[in-house]
Design a protein around this motif. Structure first.
Motif, PDB file in Angstrom:
ATOM      1  N   UNK A   1      -8.244  -5.984  15.124  1.00  0.00           N
ATOM      2  CA  UNK A   1      -8.931  -4.715  15.354  1.00  0.00           C
ATOM      3  C   UNK A   1      -8.165  -3.527  14.777  1.00  0.00           C
ATOM      4  N   UNK A   2      -6.856  -3.682  14.590  1.00  0.00           N
ATOM      5  CA  UNK A   2      -6.048  -2.592  14.045  1.00  0.00           C
ATOM      6  C   UNK A   2      -6.073  -2.560  12.517  1.00  0.00           C
ATOM      7  N   UNK A   3      -6.551  -3.638  11.906  1.00  0.00           N
ATOM      8  CA  UNK A   3      -6.513  -3.737  10.442  1.00  0.00           C
ATOM      9  C   UNK A   3      -7.890  -3.701   9.802  1.00  0.00           C
ATOM     10  N   UNK A   4      -8.930  -3.983  10.575  1.00  0.00           N
ATOM     11  CA  UNK A   4     -10.277  -4.014  10.005  1.00  0.00           C
ATOM     12  C   UNK A   4     -11.304  -3.667  11.078  1.00  0.00           C
TER      13      UNK A   4
ATOM     14  N   UNK B   1      -4.252  -6.998  -4.043  1.00  0.00           N
ATOM     15  CA  UNK B   1      -2.864  -7.334  -3.732  1.00  0.00           C
ATOM     16  C   UNK B   1      -2.338  -6.470  -2.598  1.00  0.00           C
ATOM     17  N   UNK B   2      -2.741  -5.214  -2.566  1.00  0.00           N
ATOM     18  CA  UNK B   2      -2.298  -4.319  -1.496  1.00  0.00           C
ATOM     19  C   UNK B   2      -2.871  -4.751  -0.147  1.00  0.00           C
ATOM     20  N   UNK B   3      -4.106  -5.230  -0.157  1.00  0.00           N
ATOM     21  CA  UNK B   3      -4.707  -5.686   1.098  1.00  0.00           C
ATOM     22  C   UNK B   3      -4.088  -7.013   1.561  1.00  0.00           C
ATOM     23  N   UNK B   4      -3.729  -7.875   0.599  1.00  0.00           N
ATOM     24  CA  UNK B   4      -3.034  -9.108   0.977  1.00  0.00           C
ATOM     25  C   UNK B   4      -1.668  -8.777   1.570  1.00  0.00           C
ATOM     26  N   UNK B   5      -0.978  -7.831   0.946  1.00  0.00           N
ATOM     27  CA  UNK B   5       0.314  -7.386   1.469  1.00  0.00           C
ATOM     28  C   UNK B   5       0.148  -6.833   2.882  1.00  0.00           C
ATOM     29  N   UNK B   6      -0.868  -5.992   3.078  1.00  0.00           N
ATOM     30  CA  UNK B   6      -1.085  -5.387   4.392  1.00  0.00           C
ATOM     31  C   UNK B   6      -1.362  -6.454   5.444  1.00  0.00           C
ATOM     32  N   UNK B   7      -2.143  -7.470   5.082  1.00  0.00           N
ATOM     33  CA  UNK B   7      -2.460  -8.536   6.033  1.00  0.00           C
ATOM     34  C   UNK B   7      -1.201  -9.291   6.433  1.00  0.00           C
TER      35      UNK B   7
ATOM     36  N   UNK C   1       0.845  -1.202   0.000  1.00  0.00           N
ATOM     37  CA  UNK C   1       0.000   0.000   0.000  1.00  0.00           C
ATOM     38  C   UNK C   1       0.878   1.250   0.000  1.00  0.00           C
ATOM     39  N   UNK C   2       0.365   2.364  -0.481  1.00  0.00           N
ATOM     40  CA  UNK C   2       1.133   3.613  -0.412  1.00  0.00           C
ATOM     41  C   UNK C   2       1.568   3.908   1.021  1.00  0.00           C
ATOM     42  N   UNK C   3       2.780   4.394   1.171  1.00  0.00           N
ATOM     43  CA  UNK C   3       3.350   4.594   2.512  1.00  0.00           C
ATOM     44  C   UNK C   3       2.509   5.545   3.355  1.00  0.00           C
ATOM     45  N   UNK C   4       1.913   6.558   2.729  1.00  0.00           N
ATOM     46  CA  UNK C   4       1.178   7.540   3.533  1.00  0.00           C
ATOM     47  C   UNK C   4      -0.076   6.940   4.161  1.00  0.00           C
ATOM     48  N   UNK C   5      -0.628   5.876   3.541  1.00  0.00           N
ATOM     49  CA  UNK C   5      -1.820   5.253   4.118  1.00  0.00           C
ATOM     50  C   UNK C   5      -1.492   4.460   5.376  1.00  0.00           C
ATOM     51  N   UNK C   6      -0.261   3.952   5.451  1.00  0.00           N
ATOM     52  CA  UNK C   6       0.128   3.196   6.641  1.00  0.00           C
ATOM     53  C   UNK C   6       0.168   4.095   7.871  1.00  0.00           C
ATOM     54  N   UNK C   7       0.385   5.395   7.652  1.00  0.00           N
ATOM     55  CA  UNK C   7       0.461   6.343   8.768  1.00  0.00           C
ATOM     56  C   UNK C   7      -0.842   7.099   8.975  1.00  0.00           C
ATOM     57  N   UNK C   8      -1.789   6.889   8.069  1.00  0.00           N
ATOM     58  CA  UNK C   8      -3.063   7.615   8.142  1.00  0.00           C
ATOM     59  C   UNK C   8      -3.938   7.014   9.243  1.00  0.00           C
ATOM     60  N   UNK C   9      -4.374   7.795  10.220  1.00  0.00           N
ATOM     61  CA  UNK C   9      -5.197   7.255  11.316  1.00  0.00           C
ATOM     62  C   UNK C   9      -6.655   7.052  10.933  1.00  0.00           C
ATOM     63  N   UNK C  10      -6.991   7.190   9.668  1.00  0.00           N
ATOM     64  CA  UNK C  10      -8.376   7.047   9.229  1.00  0.00           C
ATOM     65  C   UNK C  10      -8.842   5.603   9.274  1.00  0.00           C
ATOM     66  N   UNK C  11      -9.600   5.207   8.272  1.00  0.00           N
ATOM     67  CA  UNK C  11     -10.171   3.856   8.236  1.00  0.00           C
ATOM     68  C   UNK C  11      -9.066   2.807   8.226  1.00  0.00           C
TER      69      UNK C  11
END
Length: 358
Positions: free
Chosen positions: A96-99, A78-84, A57-67
């Motif tokens: 709880x931190x991912x979904x 693919x980005x969501x699989x990577x994040x998981x 995922x884009x680096x800025x989304x990893x730091x975004x406190x949003x959803x």
């Protein structure tokens, strides 16, 4: 995909997600893929593979406190699989931190682990193994399991880079070269260690180079086979003096098995090169004359009567005359000859097929 493999990978990823640092088995394709990343631990190796196989995922989304990441519509699958994998398995983050939804998290967890298993399985079983091996002159290898096991064991052990087979023409030396190469190729594409008759693991090779020596074959013959098989044709434009160190460097970076038939027809420079192979590269040679004393070598034992009979039947079937195989498998003298000189089995069947005597 092998069910035991999928289970082993799931257990590995589950252990990492729980904070454990699992140990890997000594050998096998699974361990090799992880170690070839250059990482110092299974966790670091899996992390590198995740980065290689899945889109981050884009680096800025990893730091975004949003959803949470798995609830973001702008992220692809693919980005969501990577994040998981990256955040849960490697980073040990809770669902709880991912979904915002537990079922969504576990759906992606199952999909991510399955995708990782499939990619890892393909990396092992579809592994490119450069090879110039010719087709063997038999349908299936019969007998001589002890000789194959001994040669595989010697290739694993310290004590020199050359292992040999010696014996008269027709005694099955070339067939043994093929049988050992086949066993090593199977081991290279197995996810778990392949044990050689309950003893050591079969050596894992990355490439297989076949050299058929003619009278007076020199080092150039061997170097050309290596360069062509490993896909470095530009090396052949160099002088012999330049090619030797360049190809030694290639052989030091990957485990290559050189299979040299009729080694006794080659000149001494070939022996000198093979006796000093670098790294994990090895040579298995075959010749009619006695090999040098420093080479661990065996002479094939005669086949057991049952194996000689099976060989005659197989040769007759290969040549399309199964009834002749049954006729040849009865006379004791024919069985004895085929047992000592397996190559003559095909010749005998061919003679009868052409209406000639043996």
């Amino acid at each position: 995909m092998d069910a035991a493999f999928a289970h082993a990978v799931r257990e590995l990823l589950a252990a990492l997600a729980s904070g454990s640092e699992p140990t890997l088995p000594v050998g096998g394709g699974l361990t090799r893929v992880l170690r070839e990343t250059g990482a110092i631990s299974p966790r670091a190796a899996v992390e590198l593979l995740i980065e290689r196989w899945f889109r981050a995922p884009p680096a800025h989304l990893l730091l975004d406190p949003g959803a949470p990441l798995l609830n973001r519509p702008e992220l692809g699958e693919s980005e969501k699989l990577h994040a998981t994998l990256r955040e849960h398995v490697i980073g040990q983050r809770r669902w709880q931190e991912l979904s915002s939804n537990e079922s969504t998290f576990y759906r992606y967890r199952r999909a991510a682990i399955a995708a990782f298993c499939e990619r890892l399985w393909a990396e092992i079983v579809d592994r490119p193994l450069p090879s110039n091996l010719p087709l063997p002159e038999y349908v299936r290898f019969i007998g001589r399991r002890h000789e194959v096991a001994t040669l595989l064991r010697w290739l694993c052990e310290p004590g020199g880079t050359v292992v040999g087979i010696e014996g008269p023409g027709g005694s099955g030396k070339t067939a043994l070269l093929h049988a050992v190469a086949d066993a090593c190729q199977d081991a290279a594409r197995s996810w778990q260690p392949v044990v050689n008759h309950g003893q050591q693991f079969v050596q894992l090779f990355d490439a297989f180079v076949w050299v058929a020596c003619g009278e007076g074959s020199g080092l150039a013959t061997v170097l050309e086979a290596v360069a062509r098989t490993l896909d470095y044709p530009g090396l052949m434009a160099r002088t012999l003096e330049d090619r030797r160190p360049a190809e030694r460097d290639l052989l030091s970076k990957r485990a290559v098995l050189l299979l040299v038939d009729d080694i006794d027809r080659a000149d001494f420079a070939v022996w000198t090169f093979l006796a000093d192979l670098p790294g994990r590269s090895r040579a298995l040679v075959a010749g009619r004359r006695r090999l040098p004393s420093e080479v661990r070598a065996l002479m094939p034992e005669p086949l057991e009567p049952a194996a000689a009979r099976e060989l005659l039947l197989a040769e007759a079937e290969r040549q399309g005359v199964p009834e002749m195989g049954r006729a040849l498998a009865e006379p004791v003298e024919v069985l004895r000859t085929a047992a000592r000189y397996p190559l003559l089995a095909g010749w005998a069947v061919g003679q009868l097929r052409r209406g000639q005597t043996i």
